[in-house]
Design a protein around this motif. Structure first.
Motif, PDB file in Angstrom:
ATOM      1  N   LEU A   1     -27.279   1.242  -7.890  1.00  0.00           N
ATOM      2  CA  LEU A   1     -26.349   0.115  -7.833  1.00  0.00           C
ATOM      3  C   LEU A   1     -25.129   0.453  -6.978  1.00  0.00           C
ATOM      4  O   LEU A   1     -24.633   1.581  -7.006  1.00  0.00           O
ATOM      5  CB  LEU A   1     -25.912  -0.267  -9.246  1.00  0.00           C
ATOM      6  N   HIS A   2     -24.643  -0.557  -6.250  1.00  0.00           N
ATOM      7  CA  HIS A   2     -23.503  -0.361  -5.364  1.00  0.00           C
ATOM      8  C   HIS A   2     -22.452  -1.436  -5.622  1.00  0.00           C
ATOM      9  O   HIS A   2     -22.749  -2.631  -5.548  1.00  0.00           O
ATOM     10  CB  HIS A   2     -23.944  -0.441  -3.895  1.00  0.00           C
ATOM     11  N   GLU A   3     -21.244  -0.983  -5.907  1.00  0.00           N
ATOM     12  CA  GLU A   3     -20.134  -1.918  -6.022  1.00  0.00           C
ATOM     13  C   GLU A   3     -19.666  -2.285  -4.615  1.00  0.00           C
ATOM     14  O   GLU A   3     -19.569  -1.428  -3.741  1.00  0.00           O
ATOM     15  CB  GLU A   3     -18.985  -1.298  -6.817  1.00  0.00           C
ATOM     16  N   LYS A   4     -19.391  -3.577  -4.407  1.00  0.00           N
ATOM     17  CA  LYS A   4     -18.952  -4.060  -3.099  1.00  0.00           C
ATOM     18  C   LYS A   4     -17.766  -5.000  -3.260  1.00  0.00           C
ATOM     19  O   LYS A   4     -17.669  -5.707  -4.272  1.00  0.00           O
ATOM     20  CB  LYS A   4     -20.095  -4.818  -2.391  1.00  0.00           C
ATOM     21  N   ILE A   5     -16.919  -5.051  -2.262  1.00  0.00           N
ATOM     22  CA  ILE A   5     -15.757  -5.932  -2.301  1.00  0.00           C
ATOM     23  C   ILE A   5     -16.178  -7.393  -2.448  1.00  0.00           C
ATOM     24  O   ILE A   5     -15.457  -8.217  -3.005  1.00  0.00           O
ATOM     25  CB  ILE A   5     -14.892  -5.718  -1.022  1.00  0.00           C
ATOM     26  N   TRP A   6     -17.401  -7.700  -2.005  1.00  0.00           N
ATOM     27  CA  TRP A   6     -17.901  -9.082  -2.017  1.00  0.00           C
ATOM     28  C   TRP A   6     -18.927  -9.324  -3.131  1.00  0.00           C
ATOM     29  O   TRP A   6     -19.522 -10.387  -3.204  1.00  0.00           O
ATOM     30  CB  TRP A   6     -18.538  -9.424  -0.662  1.00  0.00           C
ATOM     31  N   GLY A   7     -19.161  -8.343  -4.002  1.00  0.00           N
ATOM     32  CA  GLY A   7     -20.218  -8.450  -5.014  1.00  0.00           C
ATOM     33  C   GLY A   7     -19.825  -9.282  -6.220  1.00  0.00           C
ATOM     34  O   GLY A   7     -18.690  -9.774  -6.338  1.00  0.00           O
ATOM     35  N   GLY A   8     -20.778  -9.455  -7.162  1.00  0.00           N
ATOM     36  CA  GLY A   8     -20.537 -10.259  -8.356  1.00  0.00           C
ATOM     37  C   GLY A   8     -21.331  -9.755  -9.544  1.00  0.00           C
ATOM     38  O   GLY A   8     -21.512  -8.553  -9.713  1.00  0.00           O
ATOM     39  N   ASN A   9     -21.861 -10.676 -10.343  1.00  0.00           N
ATOM     40  CA  ASN A   9     -22.615 -10.266 -11.541  1.00  0.00           C
ATOM     41  C   ASN A   9     -23.971 -10.959 -11.666  1.00  0.00           C
ATOM     42  O   ASN A   9     -24.593 -10.920 -12.714  1.00  0.00           O
ATOM     43  CB  ASN A   9     -21.783 -10.520 -12.807  1.00  0.00           C
ATOM     44  N   ARG A  10     -24.438 -11.571 -10.579  1.00  0.00           N
ATOM     45  CA  ARG A  10     -25.710 -12.305 -10.685  1.00  0.00           C
ATOM     46  C   ARG A  10     -26.934 -11.395 -10.694  1.00  0.00           C
ATOM     47  O   ARG A  10     -28.018 -11.829 -11.082  1.00  0.00           O
ATOM     48  CB  ARG A  10     -25.810 -13.351  -9.574  1.00  0.00           C
TER      49      ARG A  10
ATOM     50  N   PRO B   1     -17.702  -4.250 -11.896  1.00  0.00           N
ATOM     51  CA  PRO B   1     -17.197  -5.627 -11.867  1.00  0.00           C
ATOM     52  C   PRO B   1     -17.690  -6.422 -10.672  1.00  0.00           C
ATOM     53  O   PRO B   1     -17.759  -7.649 -10.715  1.00  0.00           O
ATOM     54  CB  PRO B   1     -15.671  -5.432 -11.809  1.00  0.00           C
ATOM     55  N   ASN B   2     -18.024  -5.732  -9.594  1.00  0.00           N
ATOM     56  CA  ASN B   2     -18.476  -6.406  -8.380  1.00  0.00           C
ATOM     57  C   ASN B   2     -19.727  -5.705  -7.849  1.00  0.00           C
ATOM     58  O   ASN B   2     -19.675  -5.027  -6.826  1.00  0.00           O
ATOM     59  CB  ASN B   2     -17.380  -6.398  -7.304  1.00  0.00           C
ATOM     60  N   CYS B   3     -20.836  -5.882  -8.559  1.00  0.00           N
ATOM     61  CA  CYS B   3     -22.079  -5.224  -8.149  1.00  0.00           C
ATOM     62  C   CYS B   3     -22.725  -6.046  -7.033  1.00  0.00           C
ATOM     63  O   CYS B   3     -23.220  -7.144  -7.267  1.00  0.00           O
ATOM     64  CB  CYS B   3     -23.024  -5.093  -9.340  1.00  0.00           C
ATOM     65  N   GLY B   4     -22.722  -5.495  -5.839  1.00  0.00           N
ATOM     66  CA  GLY B   4     -23.220  -6.240  -4.688  1.00  0.00           C
ATOM     67  C   GLY B   4     -24.659  -5.941  -4.314  1.00  0.00           C
ATOM     68  O   GLY B   4     -25.345  -6.794  -3.778  1.00  0.00           O
ATOM     69  N   GLU B   5     -25.117  -4.723  -4.599  1.00  0.00           N
ATOM     70  CA  GLU B   5     -26.462  -4.348  -4.169  1.00  0.00           C
ATOM     71  C   GLU B   5     -27.169  -3.533  -5.236  1.00  0.00           C
ATOM     72  O   GLU B   5     -26.560  -2.691  -5.895  1.00  0.00           O
ATOM     73  CB  GLU B   5     -26.416  -3.527  -2.867  1.00  0.00           C
ATOM     74  N   SER B   6     -28.466  -3.794  -5.376  1.00  0.00           N
ATOM     75  CA  SER B   6     -29.358  -2.960  -6.172  1.00  0.00           C
ATOM     76  C   SER B   6     -30.426  -2.434  -5.228  1.00  0.00           C
ATOM     77  O   SER B   6     -31.267  -3.202  -4.751  1.00  0.00           O
ATOM     78  CB  SER B   6     -29.999  -3.764  -7.312  1.00  0.00           C
TER      79      SER B   6
ATOM     80  N   ILE C   1     -29.473  -8.250  -3.058  1.00  0.00           N
ATOM     81  CA  ILE C   1     -28.067  -8.361  -2.665  1.00  0.00           C
ATOM     82  C   ILE C   1     -27.457  -9.608  -3.293  1.00  0.00           C
ATOM     83  O   ILE C   1     -28.042 -10.706  -3.205  1.00  0.00           O
ATOM     84  CB  ILE C   1     -27.925  -8.428  -1.134  1.00  0.00           C
ATOM     85  N   ASP C   2     -26.292  -9.453  -3.914  1.00  0.00           N
ATOM     86  CA  ASP C   2     -25.545 -10.564  -4.509  1.00  0.00           C
ATOM     87  C   ASP C   2     -24.229 -10.728  -3.764  1.00  0.00           C
ATOM     88  O   ASP C   2     -23.341  -9.877  -3.864  1.00  0.00           O
ATOM     89  CB  ASP C   2     -25.279 -10.288  -5.993  1.00  0.00           C
ATOM     90  N   ALA C   3     -24.106 -11.814  -3.016  1.00  0.00           N
ATOM     91  CA  ALA C   3     -22.891 -12.079  -2.236  1.00  0.00           C
ATOM     92  C   ALA C   3     -22.061 -13.157  -2.930  1.00  0.00           C
ATOM     93  O   ALA C   3     -22.410 -14.333  -2.871  1.00  0.00           O
ATOM     94  CB  ALA C   3     -23.256 -12.520  -0.818  1.00  0.00           C
ATOM     95  N   GLN C   4     -20.994 -12.752  -3.587  1.00  0.00           N
ATOM     96  CA  GLN C   4     -20.071 -13.709  -4.194  1.00  0.00           C
ATOM     97  C   GLN C   4     -18.947 -14.078  -3.231  1.00  0.00           C
ATOM     98  O   GLN C   4     -18.156 -14.977  -3.509  1.00  0.00           O
ATOM     99  CB  GLN C   4     -19.492 -13.128  -5.482  1.00  0.00           C
ATOM    100  N   ALA C   5     -18.865 -13.356  -2.124  1.00  0.00           N
ATOM    101  CA  ALA C   5     -17.955 -13.693  -1.030  1.00  0.00           C
ATOM    102  C   ALA C   5     -18.720 -13.435   0.269  1.00  0.00           C
ATOM    103  O   ALA C   5     -19.782 -12.800   0.260  1.00  0.00           O
ATOM    104  CB  ALA C   5     -16.685 -12.856  -1.103  1.00  0.00           C
ATOM    105  N   ASP C   6     -18.216 -13.930   1.384  1.00  0.00           N
ATOM    106  CA  ASP C   6     -18.881 -13.736   2.665  1.00  0.00           C
ATOM    107  C   ASP C   6     -18.959 -12.256   3.017  1.00  0.00           C
ATOM    108  O   ASP C   6     -17.962 -11.526   2.902  1.00  0.00           O
ATOM    109  CB  ASP C   6     -18.118 -14.459   3.776  1.00  0.00           C
TER     110      ASP C   6
ATOM    111  N   ASN D   1      -5.823  -1.832   2.845  1.00  0.00           N
ATOM    112  CA  ASN D   1      -6.384  -1.402   4.130  1.00  0.00           C
ATOM    113  C   ASN D   1      -7.519  -2.313   4.571  1.00  0.00           C
ATOM    114  O   ASN D   1      -8.356  -2.720   3.755  1.00  0.00           O
ATOM    115  CB  ASN D   1      -6.913   0.033   4.022  1.00  0.00           C
ATOM    116  N   LYS D   2      -7.549  -2.620   5.856  1.00  0.00           N
ATOM    117  CA  LYS D   2      -8.669  -3.378   6.413  1.00  0.00           C
ATOM    118  C   LYS D   2      -9.856  -2.437   6.592  1.00  0.00           C
ATOM    119  O   LYS D   2      -9.684  -1.245   6.841  1.00  0.00           O
ATOM    120  CB  LYS D   2      -8.286  -3.987   7.761  1.00  0.00           C
ATOM    121  N   ARG D   3     -11.072  -3.000   6.444  1.00  0.00           N
ATOM    122  CA  ARG D   3     -12.260  -2.156   6.633  1.00  0.00           C
ATOM    123  C   ARG D   3     -12.469  -1.867   8.119  1.00  0.00           C
ATOM    124  O   ARG D   3     -12.129  -2.668   8.990  1.00  0.00           O
ATOM    125  CB  ARG D   3     -13.486  -2.859   6.035  1.00  0.00           C
TER     126      ARG D   3
END
Length: 327
Positions: free
Chosen positions: A13-22, A35-40, A94-99, A212-214
């Motif tokens: 599992l990977h936490e991402k700035i754009w992830g969610g809980n779906r 809190p923001n799991c973006g990828e499995s 992949i779960d994208a809760q933001a772009d 910080n910007k990515r």
């Protein structure tokens, strides 16, 4: 040596700035306290992130260890000869809760030269999409290198990109070199070459929790982009009930959709390849010589090449899976 069987792996599992809980809500993933799991990452041979078996007597062994021992019996003779102990595909949800950022991936030649790695051709199958969700794939008009740089430098890159409204069941094939981005509100399955090389082109000026910007990879991306314009980027396919229906086929992988409500006999003896099932809906049993493996929604299973004949039996009214292999 005991016989091989359908293998499940512990999701990475990977936490991402754009992830969610779906991933938890819709695919039953145990995302812990992220809190923001973006990828499995369902099956991975990426260095430092190698999948570990989670079922049967091989539990605790990692994927590369298995390939070292079982070689062609696990992945197929021609695949083992070409890739050795590196599993050739990276399989994700992949779960994208933001772009997501706008990205491009280098092809095999450029990636080998720069990173001593494979390129990254991939595909997306949309598992769930909120109304109005968008996916970017390619450009919306003919674009030159000069025009691209002009729009990028003026903060208007998105004006050149092709955004399509998307819905459950949509498929996008993303060859290396194509600019792309997953929009917010989309949960998808991703099948790709084993590569973690990504060039980030634009990230909407977002900042992390430290302000910080990515990092962007403007110069690296420029030589990787394929500026070819196409009229249509979404993949068209026709799915037949209780049959494997091809949705994408390329040099790196073939993916079918299989929606079945009756027991199916699957004969893979002519494949000389492993088969991966990504379960999108329902439950089913894999019956094979020597045993039986129950598969639930959200689970991914690796069927070794040595299991040339299996039976798939739905345990719910129907089951839907992606069926993935290499021709």
């Amino acid at each position: 040596m005991a016989g091989l069987y359908p293998l499940k792996f512990k999701p990475i599992l990977h936490e991402k700035i754009w992830g969610g809980n779906r991933l938890k809500e819709l695919l039953n993933k145990d995302i812990d306290n992220l809190p923001n799991c973006g990828e499995s990452w369902e099956i991975s041979s990426v260095e430092g992130k190698i999948s570990e078996v989670n079922n049967g007597y091989l539990q605790g062994n990692n994927l590369q260890e298995l390939i070292e021992v079982y070689m062609g019996d696990l992945v197929g003779e021609k695949i083992y000869k070409k890739y050795g102990i590196e599993f050739p595909l990276l399989i994700k949800f992949i779960d994208a809760q933001a772009d997501l950022s706008i990205q491009v991936h280098p092809n095999d030649e450029l990636s080998k030269k720069r990173h001593n790695a494979y390129g990254k051709t991939e595909m997306w199958y949309v598992v769930n999409a909120e109304d109005g969700s968008l996916i970017n794939s390619g450009f919306n008009q003919p674009v030159t290198r000069e025009k691209y740089l002009e729009y990028l430098e003026n903060g208007k890159l998105t004006d050149l990109l092709c955004y399509e409204k998307t819905a459950t069941g949509d498929v996008f094939f993303i060859p290396a070199g194509r600019v792309h981005a997953i929009g917010k509100g989309i949960l998808l399955a991703e099948i790709q070459q084993t590569s973690d090389v990504t060039y980030r082109i634009y990230d909407y000026d977002r900042k992390d929790e430290n302000g910080n910007k990515r990092e962007l990879h403007t110069d690296l991306a420029l030589d990787a982009i394929d500026f070819t314009y196409q009229d249509e980027y979404k993949t068209k396919y026709k799915a037949e009930k209780n049959k494997s229906s091809e949705i994408v086929s390329c040099d790196y992988f073939t993916t079918n959709i299989l929606d079945f409500s009756e027991k199916l006999e699957k004969d893979y003896h002519h494949f000389d390849s492993f088969v991966v099932y990504m379960t999108l809906e329902g439950q089913f049993n894999i019956e094979y010589e020597g045993g039986n493996e129950k598969v639930n929604k959200g689970e991914t299973v690796l069927l070794p090449a040595s299991l040339e004949s299996v039976r798939l039996k739905p345990e719910t009214e129907s089951a839907k899976v992606l069926e993935i292999y290499i021709k």
